[in-house]
Design a protein around this motif. Structure first.
Motif, PDB file in Angstrom:
ATOM      1  N   LEU A  78       0.856  -0.993   0.100  1.00 22.31           N
ATOM      2  CA  LEU A  78       0.056  -0.155  -0.104  1.00 22.31           C
ATOM      3  C   LEU A  78       1.088   1.228  -0.061  1.00 22.31           C
ATOM      4  O   LEU A  78       1.960   1.472   0.615  1.00 22.31           O
ATOM      5  CB  LEU A  78      -0.673   0.201   1.210  1.00 22.31           C
ATOM      6  CG  LEU A  78      -1.749  -1.183   1.684  1.00 22.31           C
ATOM      7  CD1 LEU A  78      -2.455  -0.966   2.915  1.00 22.31           C
ATOM      8  CD2 LEU A  78      -2.522  -1.716   0.423  1.00 22.31           C
ATOM      9  N   LEU A  79       0.590   2.035  -0.784  1.00 22.40           N
ATOM     10  CA  LEU A  79       1.207   3.683  -0.882  1.00 22.40           C
ATOM     11  C   LEU A  79       0.099   4.483  -0.131  1.00 22.40           C
ATOM     12  O   LEU A  79      -1.025   4.794  -0.809  1.00 22.40           O
ATOM     13  CB  LEU A  79       1.510   4.079  -2.340  1.00 22.40           C
ATOM     14  CG  LEU A  79       2.212   3.115  -2.898  1.00 22.40           C
ATOM     15  CD1 LEU A  79       3.052   3.647  -4.202  1.00 22.40           C
ATOM     16  CD2 LEU A  79       3.714   2.642  -1.963  1.00 22.40           C
ATOM     17  N   VAL A  80       0.300   5.121   0.891  1.00 25.21           N
ATOM     18  CA  VAL A  80      -0.655   5.895   1.746  1.00 25.21           C
ATOM     19  C   VAL A  80      -0.274   7.511   1.723  1.00 25.21           C
ATOM     20  O   VAL A  80       0.668   7.704   2.190  1.00 25.21           O
ATOM     21  CB  VAL A  80      -0.878   5.547   3.131  1.00 25.21           C
ATOM     22  CG1 VAL A  80      -2.043   6.164   3.787  1.00 25.21           C
ATOM     23  CG2 VAL A  80      -1.586   3.890   3.076  1.00 25.21           C
ATOM     24  N   ASP A  81      -0.936   8.140   1.010  1.00 30.43           N
ATOM     25  CA  ASP A  81      -0.809   9.621   0.806  1.00 30.43           C
ATOM     26  C   ASP A  81      -1.761  10.724   1.537  1.00 30.43           C
ATOM     27  O   ASP A  81      -2.849   9.954   2.255  1.00 30.43           O
ATOM     28  CB  ASP A  81      -0.230  10.164  -0.563  1.00 30.43           C
ATOM     29  CG  ASP A  81       0.365  11.255  -0.922  1.00 30.43           C
ATOM     30  OD1 ASP A  81       0.679  11.961   0.144  1.00 30.43           O
ATOM     31  OD2 ASP A  81       0.834  11.388  -1.966  1.00 30.43           O
ATOM     32  N   ARG A  82      -1.632  11.772   1.380  1.00 34.27           N
ATOM     33  CA  ARG A  82      -2.706  12.601   2.136  1.00 34.27           C
ATOM     34  C   ARG A  82      -4.133  12.479   1.452  1.00 34.27           C
ATOM     35  O   ARG A  82      -5.167  12.554   1.969  1.00 34.27           O
ATOM     36  CB  ARG A  82      -2.404  14.013   2.138  1.00 34.27           C
ATOM     37  CG  ARG A  82      -1.021  14.410   2.862  1.00 34.27           C
ATOM     38  CD  ARG A  82      -1.348  14.844   4.097  1.00 34.27           C
ATOM     39  NE  ARG A  82      -0.044  14.988   5.085  1.00 34.27           N
ATOM     40  CZ  ARG A  82       0.477  16.188   4.994  1.00 34.27           C
ATOM     41  NH1 ARG A  82       0.198  17.356   4.072  1.00 34.27           N
ATOM     42  NH2 ARG A  82       1.643  16.299   5.687  1.00 34.27           N
ATOM     43  N   GLY A  83      -4.039  12.358  -0.009  1.00 35.09           N
ATOM     44  CA  GLY A  83      -5.139  12.484  -0.666  1.00 35.09           C
ATOM     45  C   GLY A  83      -5.344  11.187  -1.486  1.00 35.09           C
ATOM     46  O   GLY A  83      -6.073  11.009  -2.427  1.00 35.09           O
ATOM     47  N   GLN A  84      -4.479  10.179  -1.513  1.00 35.46           N
ATOM     48  CA  GLN A  84      -4.363   8.868  -2.308  1.00 35.46           C
ATOM     49  C   GLN A  84      -4.243   7.751  -1.793  1.00 35.46           C
ATOM     50  O   GLN A  84      -3.297   7.782  -0.751  1.00 35.46           O
ATOM     51  CB  GLN A  84      -3.166   9.183  -3.569  1.00 35.46           C
ATOM     52  CG  GLN A  84      -3.526  10.394  -4.642  1.00 35.46           C
ATOM     53  CD  GLN A  84      -3.091  11.882  -3.756  1.00 35.46           C
ATOM     54  OE1 GLN A  84      -2.263  11.687  -2.828  1.00 35.46           O
ATOM     55  NE2 GLN A  84      -3.750  12.898  -4.340  1.00 35.46           N
TER      56      GLN A  84
END
Length: 636
Positions: A421-427
Motif C-alpha cells: 500500500l502507498l498511503v498519501d494525504r489524498g491518495q
C-alpha cells in the motif's frame, strides 16, 4: 464547453502573443504554495494551481522525465485547455515548469495527445545540440508541435496544418509509438466512426502520416495507448483505452490483431473520466525497454488545485493460465522517499494479537508491504488513519475465503499473498501479489493530529511472514518551484545577488558579481547551457567553484569588453573577441579535463586554455553588473 474554449482562445490571441513565441503569461509563476494544504498529496504530483486532467506526452530525454497534462491554469474546472508541464530527474520529485502549449500562442484546441523524442532527426527540424521533441494534439485531425530546447518551449509545425486529416466523425487523442520491426512510426487515434475504435497511421518522418487500418471495439473509448512489451522471449503489443481496459495482440506494421474476445483492466476499480484512474499513458524513449505509466486521478481537489497524477508504475506482461496479463508495481525510485522503517517478521497472529501489533504506530504518508500466509484466515487487512475512538478513513481487505482483494480476483500462491500500500494525504495505491491487482483511489485522509494510526485486523489466524512500514517524505520538502531545466541533481542556492524564476529560466540580477550554485560538483566533465545577457555587462557559466564562489572558473559573455572570457578570481585566463548581443540566447559548452579547459559558443570553439588552480568543484551560473537568464544546464 468547446465553443466557450474556442472563443476564449481567440480572445487570447491578441493578449498572449503570436504563434510560436512564449509571452509573459499570467499563468506563470503560479501563486505561492507550500503544497501542505489539507488533502494535497505529498508524493503524488498535483498542479501547483488550477485544473488538471489527462496525462499528455510523457517522455524521457537526457536524464529528465517530462510530464505534460491537460490544464486550466485559470480555474478549478475544465475550461480552455493548456498543456501543463512538470519535470523530474527520478520520476518521484517533480518541479512545476511554465505552460508548454497555450491558446493564442499555439493553434488548435490543445486537447490530449502524445509525443516522442526524434533522436534520429527524421523530421529534419534539428538546428542545435538538442534533439527535436515532437508532440501531437488536436481534435478532428492532428496537429504537430516541436521543441528544440529539450521540451520546454514549442513551436507549431507548418502553421498548425493538420498532418492527419479529420475522419468522417469525431476523433482525438493521438498517441505515437515506434515499431522496430517495420522500422516505422505508428500513430493510434480514437474516433467514433461506425462506433468506438482507433485508427492506425504510419510514418517514416513523424510529419507525414498515412492511414493504415482501423481496430473496432465498443470498449475502446478515447485516450488510447499502444505499447510494446516483452514476454517469454517474444514481443507483444498492448492496446488500451482511457478506462485502462486493454487487449494484448500483434501488430504487423499496419494492422493490430488480437484473439481476445473481451478486454482486461490495468487498474481494477470503476474507471471513467473524472474517476480515480483514467487516461493513462506510457512514457516514450525510456532506456532499457522500461515501461512506465501515469494516469489522471480526478477525485482530489483543494482551494487552489483540482486533480492529481497517479504515482508512476512500472508495467510488465506475465503469463497466467488465462493468458498474458499486465502487472503494475510502483517504480523502484520510491525508495528515495523512505525516511524510516519499522519491520515485523515470523509472527502467528489471531484477531487480538493482530490488533495489538501496530497499536503504537502512527504515520502520515507511508508505504506498507506484507507477506501473509492466509490458510487459516477468513480475511485480513489494514485500517488506515485510525483514531482512538475507533474511526478510520479507509480499509483494505483481503477475503481469503473467496480470493478477493477489495473485490478484485487475487488467489493466494502456496497459501500466501503479498500486499503493498502507498498511503498519501489524498491518495491510496493498492498492489497485490507483485502487481496482479492494482487499484488507485483518491481518499481524503485526515491529516490532523490524533488520526494517523494503523491497524492490522484478522478474522481467523494468519502467519505474518514479514511486514514493513516505510515512512515517506514529501517530494515538495525543501523544493521550491523553478523554471530552470537541468539534469544537475544537487540542490541549487543563491550564493549572492537576486535570483528569480521567469518564463525563460532562472534570472539573476546584481550590481556586482552574483552566483547561483548547485551543491553538485565535478572534476572532469562536459558542462553546457543557454546564457542570455538581458541587460548590463556580463552573464556566464561557472564551474569548479567552492560553496561561496570565492574560488571558481567562469566563462562569460562580456558585452562591454566585446569578448568571451574565461576567468577565475585573480586571473583572466583567455579571451576571444565577440560582439555580444543583449537579449540573444547563446549556447555555451565547456569541456574540462584536468588542467585543459575548452569552451565552445554556439557550436564553434572559442577558447582552448590550461589552468591548474581548481581541479574540481560545484556547477553554477553568474551575472555581473546586469541581468542574465539561464536555461537548459546539462552535465555529461
Amino acid at each position: 464547453m468547446i465553443v466557450k474554449s474556442v472563443m476564449l482562445a481567440l480572445t487570447l490571441v491578441g493578449v498572449l502573443g503570436v504563434q510560436g513565441s512564449t509571452g509573459d503569461c499570467p499563468e506563470f509563476p503560479y501563486q505561492p504554495t507550500n503544497y501542505q494544504e489539507d488533502n494535497r498529496g505529498q508524493f503524488h504530483f498535483s498542479s501547483r494551481g488550477g485544473w488538471m486532467n489527462d496525462v499528455n506526452a510523457p517522455l524521457y530525454y537526457r536524464g529528465v522525465y517530462h510530464l505534460y497534462y491537460q490544464h486550466n491554469p485559470h480555474g478549478l474546472a475544465w475550461d480552455t485547455m493548456h498543456w501543463g508541464h512538470p519535470t523530474s530527474t527520478d520520476l518521484v520529485h517533480w518541479r512545476q515548469k511554465p505552460i508548454a502549449l497555450e491558446p493564442g500562442v499555439h493553434p488548435g484546441d490543445l486537447w490530449s495527445g502524445g509525443g516522442v523524442v526524434d533522436t534520429g532527426n527524421v523530421t529534419g527540424l534539428k538546428t542545435g545540440d538538442d534533439d527535436p521533441i515532437v508532440v501531437y494534439s488536436g481534435t478532428d485531425g492532428v496537429t504537430v508541435f516541436y521543441s528544440l530546447d529539450g521540451g520546454n518551449t514549442f513551436k507549431s509545425f507548418d502553421n498548425g496544418r493538420k498532418v492527419v486529416k479529420p475522419p468522417a466523425k469525431t476523433s482525438r487523442d493521438p498517441k505515437v509509438f515506434w515499431d522496430p520491426d517495420s522500422r516505422r512510426w505508428g500513430m493510434v487515434v480514437w474516433s467514433d466512426q461506425d462506433g468506438n475504435g482507433v485508427d492506425f497511421y504510419t510514418s517514416t518522418n513523424l510529419l507525414d502520416w498515412s492511414f493504415a487500418s482501423r481496430y473496432q471495439g465498443d470498449w475502446l473509448f478515447e485516450c488510447p495507448d499502444m505499447v510494446r512489451m516483452p514476454l517469454d522471449g517474444a514481443s507483444h503489443w498492448v492496446l488500451s483505452a482511457g478506462s485502462g481496459e486493454y487487449v494484448v495482440g500483434d501488430f504487423d506494421g499496419t494492422t493490430f490483431k488480437t484473439s481476445w474476445p473481451t478486454p482486461q483492466k490495468i487498474n481494477q476499480i470503476d474507471t471513467y473520466a473524472g474517476s480515480d484512474y483514467y487516461a493513462a499513458l506510457t512514457f516514450a524513449n525510456l532506456p532499457a525497454n522500461r515501461v512506465v505509466s501515469m494516469a489522471w486521478q480526478g477525485g482530489n481537489h483543494g482551494s487552489t488545485w483540482t486533480g492529481n497524477a497517479s504515482f508512476p508504475v512500472e508495467e510488465r506482461l506475465k503469463s497466467t493460465p488465462s493468458g498474458p496479463r499486465v502487472l503494475s508495481t510502483p517504480v523502484p525510485e520510491i525508495a528515495s522517499l523512505r525516511t524510516s522503517t519499522q519491520s515485523w517478521k515470523n509472527l502467528t497472529l489471531d484477531s487480538a494479537a493482530a490488533r495489538r501489533l501496530l497499536a503504537g504506530v502512527t504515520a502520515d504518508t507511508y508505504e506498507l508491504d506484507a507477506v501473509v500466509d492466509v490458510r487459516q484466515a477468513k480475511q485480513f487487512g489494514f485500517r488506515l488513519h485510525t483514531s482512538p475512538d475507533g474511526w478510520f478513513d479507509k480499509d483494505v481487505v483481503y477475503d481469503a475465503s473467496n480470493g478477493l482483494l477489495d473485490g478484485a480476483v487475487m488467489p493466494a500462491h502456496d497459501g500466501k499473498v503479498k500486499l503493498r500500500l502507498l498511503v498519501d494525504r489524498g491518495q491510496l495505491d493498492v498492489f497485490g501479489n507483485d502487481g496482479e491487482v492494482y487499484q488507485s483511489h483518491n481518499v481524503n485522509f485526515d491529516s490532523l493530529p490524533g488520526g494517523d494510526g494503523v491497524e492490522l485486523f484478522v478474522d481467523g489466524r494468519i502467519q505474518l511472514e514479514s511486514l514493513r512500514l516505510h515512512e515517506l517524505g514529501s517530494i515538495w520538502k525543501n523544493r521550491s518551484e523553478s523554471t530552470l531545466s537541468t539534469n544537475i541533481a544537487g540542490l541549487w542556492y543563491p550564493a549572492s545577488g537576486t535570483w528569480s524564476d521567469v518564463a525563460g529560466g532562472k534570472q539573476g540580477e546584481s550590481s556586482g558579481d552574483a552566483f547561483y550554485l548547485s551543491k553538485a560538483s565535478g572534476a572532469d566533465f562536459t558542462y553546457e547551457g543557454d546564457v542570455k545577457l538581458a541587460s548590463g555587462t556580463a552573464a556566464a557559466l561557472t564551474f569548479r567553484a567552492n560553496k561561496d564562489a570565492s574560488k571558481h572558473y567562469t566563462v562569460n559573455l562580456d558585452a562591454d569588453a566585446g569578448v568571451v572570457k574565461l576567468w577565475r578570481p585573480g586571473r583572466d585566463i583567455a579571451t576571444s573577441p565577440l560582439t555580444v548581443e543583449r537579449g540573444r540566447t547563446y549556447h555555451f559548452k565547456v569541456v574540462a579535463q584536468g588542467p585543459s579547459l575548452k569552451v565552445s559558443l554556439d557550436g564553434k570553439q572559442a577558447i582552448d586554455a590550461t589552468d591548474t588552480e581548481q581541479s574540481a568543484g560545484q556547477f553554477g551560473v553568474n551575472v555581473f553588473r546586469g541581468t542574465g537568464v539561464f536555461q537548459n544546464l546539462r552535465i555529461s
